[in-house]
Design an enzyme around this catalytic site. Sequence first.
Site: not given
Ligand code: GLU
Length: 449
Positions: A134, A382
Amino acid sequence: KPPFCLKSIDKTFFTAYNKALLFVSEVKTMSKYDPYQNMLKVLDSAAGKMGITADDYAFLRYPERTITVHVPVKMDDGHTKVFEGYRVQYSSVRGPYKGGIRYHRDTDLGEVTALAAWMSLKCAVAGIPYGGGKGGITVDPRALSMGELERLTRGYTKAIAPVIGPDMDIPAPDVNTNSQTMAWILDTFNLLSGGKSLPGVVTGKPTELGGSLGRNESTGRGVLFVMRETLKKFGKSLAGTKVAVQGAGNVGGIAAQLLYEAGCTIIAISDSTGSIYSEKGIDMNKFTAYKEASTKNKVANYEEEGIVHLPCEGVLTVPADVLVPAALENSITEEIAKDVKAKIIVEGANGPTTAEADAVLEEKGITVVPDILANSGGVIVSYFEWVQNLQNYYWSEEEVNSRLETTIVSAFETVWKCAEKYKTSLRLGAYITAVDRIVTTKKLKGSAI
Ligand code: GLU
């Protein structure tokens, strides 16, 4: 003359003084909610239930790599401001690091670490070949112009470029970032890679740059599938179910709209300015059109016949059948949990419920579908986007949505069965599923380095 002489302070005073100081610092640490500690608590209880040893999962209690960067940005008024950013690469056991980038004034390393850990667990629950990571920048993006935001994003990308890439670490949007942010990251990364075309370095891009159809709605759509499956277990269906949604952004807003189209009654919704409640249900078509018309259109100023305005937290305690917290961490605290009336909570946000609140909800018999399952629709699509980028072959929206449904429903069944097997909550069921998969892969790899 000093007001007192050190010698004259007796031992009892000193001890009492020290105790008071200790108390103050304890209160301070207690009052600051720490999502990473919250995550560790749940992880430890899952490991305890599974009966694995501390040695077996010690590696999962820490991020593999943590990066803090400082990004100087030339502001529109000519002066330079330096922003702090992070990328936490939590686990690469099951594949490249994967996870969003968040822009928020309260974002710090502790939050990003927790979010990176949750990504690792989430990808394992979904059964997709990723680890977890993250990123974040401590910034209030609303205070920046588009030009400043672009320069900040490009500067941040330059700073983390050595450790990201399609087979290394793949960022995506999160709170206050979107497909435009991903476009800037992609462009900067490709320029730094000598002009190569590597669309798979980020997901959640605009479709014109290799983004997947259906990615924008995927987290909300995943919430719908998971809610539908949960209701099924109780012999109920989406039609007529009363839902309250905290948050009207990419997760909450889209989930509420899709649930409305599927026959749910959205009795309450909120954003950072307040909540609205309507016993007969909000007209989501009208509400969505209002929100989409301008970013300045906030819940606090929304008008519709029959609605009542409530404070922000009001949305959490209305008499709904299902509550969807889809804002930030630490929304459902112990106090609020005592007041929750919904029978089911589907966590659209990451970490909305504290460990203490979880205990209260369990005691009250409320079913909590945890974040690492309930909001996994985003990262699942994704993954599909990345697969399409690697193959240079693009799917229809129907294909994306139907694969999302298959993947998330299967993850839901696995977690449900696991929770039944261990006679535990769905949260622990999800953690056990994830920990088991990560630990097994780690063991197979061996322990050479
Ligand atoms: N920000 C989103 C999550 O917390 C998507 C993360 C992603 O697609 O890599 O799951």
